[in-house]
Design a protein around this motif. Structure first.
Motif, PDB file in Angstrom:
ATOM      1  N   ARG A  52       0.956  -1.104   0.179  1.00  0.00           N
ATOM      2  CA  ARG A  52       0.051  -0.471  -0.493  1.00  0.00           C
ATOM      3  C   ARG A  52       0.876   1.603  -0.184  1.00  0.00           C
ATOM      4  NH1 ARG A  52      -3.742  -3.115  -1.580  1.00  0.00           N
ATOM      5  NH2 ARG A  52      -5.323  -3.520  -0.717  1.00  0.00           N
ATOM      6  N   SER A  53       0.623   2.167  -0.754  1.00  0.00           N
ATOM      7  CA  SER A  53       0.903   3.691  -0.274  1.00  0.00           C
ATOM      8  C   SER A  53       1.662   4.052   0.910  1.00  0.00           C
ATOM      9  CB  SER A  53       0.150   4.398  -0.974  1.00  0.00           C
ATOM     10  OG  SER A  53      -0.077   4.935  -2.227  1.00  0.00           O
ATOM     11  N   SER A  54       2.411   3.743   1.325  1.00  0.00           N
ATOM     12  CA  SER A  54       3.440   4.783   2.620  1.00  0.00           C
ATOM     13  C   SER A  54       4.341   5.152   2.436  1.00  0.00           C
ATOM     14  CB  SER A  54       3.355   3.665   3.144  1.00  0.00           C
ATOM     15  OG  SER A  54       4.388   2.764   2.732  1.00  0.00           O
ATOM     16  N   TYR A  55       4.640   5.674   4.009  1.00  0.00           N
ATOM     17  CA  TYR A  55       6.324   6.752   3.489  1.00  0.00           C
ATOM     18  C   TYR A  55       6.643   5.943   4.751  1.00  0.00           C
ATOM     19  CZ  TYR A  55       3.366  11.118   2.369  1.00  0.00           C
ATOM     20  OH  TYR A  55       2.348  11.251   1.342  1.00  0.00           O
ATOM     21  N   VAL A  56       7.935   5.287   4.460  1.00  0.00           N
ATOM     22  CA  VAL A  56       8.893   4.742   4.520  1.00  0.00           C
ATOM     23  C   VAL A  56       9.989   5.830   5.492  1.00  0.00           C
ATOM     24  CG1 VAL A  56      10.430   2.678   4.943  1.00  0.00           C
ATOM     25  CG2 VAL A  56       8.185   3.002   3.867  1.00  0.00           C
ATOM     26  N   SER A  57      10.315   5.912   6.986  1.00  0.00           N
ATOM     27  CA  SER A  57      11.537   6.515   7.297  1.00  0.00           C
ATOM     28  C   SER A  57      12.087   5.626   7.975  1.00  0.00           C
ATOM     29  CB  SER A  57      10.789   7.019   8.638  1.00  0.00           C
ATOM     30  OG  SER A  57       9.432   8.103   8.427  1.00  0.00           O
ATOM     31  N   TYR A  58      13.891   5.739   7.589  1.00  0.00           N
ATOM     32  CA  TYR A  58      14.673   5.052   7.872  1.00  0.00           C
ATOM     33  C   TYR A  58      16.020   5.509   8.864  1.00  0.00           C
ATOM     34  CZ  TYR A  58      13.899   2.041   3.592  1.00  0.00           C
ATOM     35  OH  TYR A  58      13.571   1.598   2.080  1.00  0.00           O
ATOM     36  N   PHE A  59      16.484   4.932  10.245  1.00  0.00           N
ATOM     37  CA  PHE A  59      16.908   5.177  11.111  1.00  0.00           C
ATOM     38  C   PHE A  59      18.360   4.334  10.749  1.00  0.00           C
ATOM     39  CE2 PHE A  59      12.878   6.137  11.481  1.00  0.00           C
ATOM     40  CZ  PHE A  59      12.130   7.530  12.976  1.00  0.00           C
ATOM     41  N   ASN A  60      19.516   4.715  12.007  1.00  0.00           N
ATOM     42  CA  ASN A  60      20.485   4.168  12.929  1.00  0.00           C
ATOM     43  C   ASN A  60      20.369   4.308  14.174  1.00  0.00           C
ATOM     44  OD1 ASN A  60      23.067   3.790  13.580  1.00  0.00           O
ATOM     45  ND2 ASN A  60      23.667   3.210  11.161  1.00  0.00           N
ATOM     46  N   GLY A  61      19.871   3.599  14.689  1.00  0.00           N
ATOM     47  CA  GLY A  61      19.962   3.685  16.210  1.00  0.00           C
ATOM     48  C   GLY A  61      18.515   4.906  16.063  1.00  0.00           C
ATOM     49  N   PHE A  64      17.375   9.746  12.687  1.00  0.00           N
ATOM     50  CA  PHE A  64      17.234  10.171  11.401  1.00  0.00           C
ATOM     51  C   PHE A  64      17.742   9.717   9.437  1.00  0.00           C
ATOM     52  CE2 PHE A  64      14.690  12.713   8.199  1.00  0.00           C
ATOM     53  CZ  PHE A  64      13.876  11.528   7.347  1.00  0.00           C
ATOM     54  N   ILE A  65      17.625   8.842   9.025  1.00  0.00           N
ATOM     55  CA  ILE A  65      18.045   8.956   7.955  1.00  0.00           C
ATOM     56  C   ILE A  65      17.610   9.721   7.025  1.00  0.00           C
ATOM     57  CG2 ILE A  65      19.470   7.748   6.277  1.00  0.00           C
ATOM     58  CD1 ILE A  65      20.142   5.609   7.836  1.00  0.00           C
ATOM     59  N   GLU A  66      16.334   9.018   6.520  1.00  0.00           N
ATOM     60  CA  GLU A  66      15.148   9.802   5.696  1.00  0.00           C
ATOM     61  C   GLU A  66      13.850   9.134   5.389  1.00  0.00           C
ATOM     62  OE1 GLU A  66      16.394   8.896   1.668  1.00  0.00           O
ATOM     63  OE2 GLU A  66      17.376   6.989   1.429  1.00  0.00           O
ATOM     64  N   THR A  67      13.202  10.122   4.493  1.00  0.00           N
ATOM     65  CA  THR A  67      11.503   9.285   4.513  1.00  0.00           C
ATOM     66  C   THR A  67      11.465   9.400   3.212  1.00  0.00           C
ATOM     67  OG1 THR A  67      10.395  10.187   6.676  1.00  0.00           O
ATOM     68  CG2 THR A  67       9.121   9.359   4.409  1.00  0.00           C
ATOM     69  N   ILE A  68      11.349   8.236   2.281  1.00  0.00           N
ATOM     70  CA  ILE A  68      10.608   8.192   1.138  1.00  0.00           C
ATOM     71  C   ILE A  68       9.679   7.772   1.213  1.00  0.00           C
ATOM     72  CG2 ILE A  68      11.549   6.078  -0.720  1.00  0.00           C
ATOM     73  CD1 ILE A  68      14.104   6.025   0.858  1.00  0.00           C
ATOM     74  N   GLN A  69       8.685   8.369   0.224  1.00  0.00           N
ATOM     75  CA  GLN A  69       8.079   8.068  -0.013  1.00  0.00           C
ATOM     76  C   GLN A  69       7.478   6.804  -1.248  1.00  0.00           C
ATOM     77  OE1 GLN A  69       4.816  11.105  -2.037  1.00  0.00           O
ATOM     78  NE2 GLN A  69       2.781   9.731  -1.555  1.00  0.00           N
ATOM     79  N   TYR A  70       6.469   6.263  -0.882  1.00  0.00           N
ATOM     80  CA  TYR A  70       6.056   4.337  -2.216  1.00  0.00           C
ATOM     81  C   TYR A  70       4.899   4.899  -1.895  1.00  0.00           C
ATOM     82  CZ  TYR A  70      10.699   2.805  -0.479  1.00  0.00           C
ATOM     83  OH  TYR A  70      11.894   3.265  -0.182  1.00  0.00           O
ATOM     84  N   ASN A  71       4.666   4.751  -4.068  1.00  0.00           N
ATOM     85  CA  ASN A  71       3.318   4.452  -4.514  1.00  0.00           C
ATOM     86  C   ASN A  71       3.075   4.096  -5.539  1.00  0.00           C
ATOM     87  OD1 ASN A  71       4.110   6.743  -5.759  1.00  0.00           O
ATOM     88  ND2 ASN A  71       2.321   8.208  -4.346  1.00  0.00           N
ATOM     89  N   ILE A  89       6.879   2.818   9.263  1.00  0.00           N
ATOM     90  CA  ILE A  89       6.246   3.092   8.306  1.00  0.00           C
ATOM     91  C   ILE A  89       4.821   4.021   8.612  1.00  0.00           C
ATOM     92  CG2 ILE A  89       4.994   1.712   6.682  1.00  0.00           C
ATOM     93  CD1 ILE A  89       6.644  -0.622   6.827  1.00  0.00           C
ATOM     94  N   SER A  90       4.384   4.860   7.711  1.00  0.00           N
ATOM     95  CA  SER A  90       3.398   5.904   8.422  1.00  0.00           C
ATOM     96  C   SER A  90       2.792   5.623   6.472  1.00  0.00           C
ATOM     97  CB  SER A  90       3.528   7.030   7.844  1.00  0.00           C
ATOM     98  OG  SER A  90       4.456   7.516   9.308  1.00  0.00           O
ATOM     99  N   PHE A  91       1.165   5.469   7.430  1.00  0.00           N
ATOM    100  CA  PHE A  91      -0.098   4.735   5.914  1.00  0.00           C
ATOM    101  C   PHE A  91      -1.380   5.239   6.264  1.00  0.00           C
ATOM    102  CE2 PHE A  91       0.625   1.474   8.929  1.00  0.00           C
ATOM    103  CZ  PHE A  91      -0.644   1.205   8.963  1.00  0.00           C
ATOM    104  N   ASN A  92      -2.048   5.334   5.707  1.00  0.00           N
ATOM    105  CA  ASN A  92      -3.055   5.955   5.966  1.00  0.00           C
ATOM    106  C   ASN A  92      -4.485   5.379   6.848  1.00  0.00           C
ATOM    107  OD1 ASN A  92      -6.100   6.685   4.954  1.00  0.00           O
ATOM    108  ND2 ASN A  92      -5.444   8.226   4.326  1.00  0.00           N
ATOM    109  N   GLN A  93      -5.342   6.015   7.566  1.00  0.00           N
ATOM    110  CA  GLN A  93      -6.048   5.191   8.677  1.00  0.00           C
ATOM    111  C   GLN A  93      -6.506   3.572   7.348  1.00  0.00           C
ATOM    112  OE1 GLN A  93      -8.586   7.012  10.573  1.00  0.00           O
ATOM    113  NE2 GLN A  93      -9.625   7.791   9.054  1.00  0.00           N
ATOM    114  N   TYR A  94      -7.135   4.225   6.324  1.00  0.00           N
ATOM    115  CA  TYR A  94      -7.962   3.506   5.703  1.00  0.00           C
ATOM    116  C   TYR A  94      -7.120   1.549   4.921  1.00  0.00           C
ATOM    117  CZ  TYR A  94     -10.742   7.797   5.747  1.00  0.00           C
ATOM    118  OH  TYR A  94     -11.181   8.702   6.058  1.00  0.00           O
ATOM    119  N   ASN A  95      -5.625   2.187   5.268  1.00  0.00           N
ATOM    120  CA  ASN A  95      -5.729   0.945   4.586  1.00  0.00           C
ATOM    121  C   ASN A  95      -4.574  -0.144   5.868  1.00  0.00           C
ATOM    122  OD1 ASN A  95      -4.849   1.720   2.050  1.00  0.00           O
ATOM    123  ND2 ASN A  95      -3.323   2.897   2.694  1.00  0.00           N
ATOM    124  N   GLU A  96      -5.433   0.348   6.893  1.00  0.00           N
ATOM    125  CA  GLU A  96      -4.450  -0.770   8.324  1.00  0.00           C
ATOM    126  C   GLU A  96      -5.158  -1.727   7.904  1.00  0.00           C
ATOM    127  OE1 GLU A  96      -5.111  -0.237  12.958  1.00  0.00           O
ATOM    128  OE2 GLU A  96      -5.708   1.765  11.759  1.00  0.00           O
TER     129      GLU A  96
END
Length: 105
Positions: A52-61, A64-71, A89-96
């Motif tokens: 599903r379309s989402s925002y993925v935020s990458y971390f090292n410990g 914060f490194i970066e957030t990438i939007q996937y759709n 991962i952040s996403f719309n409630q309708y995809n829960e």
């Protein structure tokens, strides 16, 4: 667990933060329609797919490194971020009920 059909979903929908998403600068952005996961272990040597379309935020410990939007057409393969050890991962409630993050075969 809700929405289970396959046990390989890395997203625990029982422990979501409601009302915000992880923005492009690593800060929580208020949005009542969004949901954000707890940190999920991430291995750059593994290929991950999300459906599903989402925002993925990458971390090292804690860093914060970066957030990438996937759709697009699912499944979408996550970018490899070599220095990351966890993702949020952040996403719309309708995809829960339908969102699924898994390791690729």
């Amino acid at each position: 667990m809700r929405g289970s059909g396959s046990g390989d979903n890395l997203i625990d929908t029982g422990s979501l933060t409601e009302g915000s998403w992880m923005g492009y600068d690593g800060e929580a952005v208020e949005n009542e329609e969004m949901r954000t996961t707890e940190k999920i272990d991430y291995d750059p040597a593994t290929t991950y797919e999300i459906n599903r379309s989402s925002y993925v935020s990458y971390f090292n410990g804690e860093d914060f490194i970066e957030t990438i939007q996937y759709n697009g057409e699912p499944p979408m393969t996550l970018d490899t971020v070599e220095e990351a050890d966890s993702i949020v991962i952040s996403f719309n409630q309708y995809n829960e009920d339908t969102i699924n993050l898994k390791t690729a075969e």
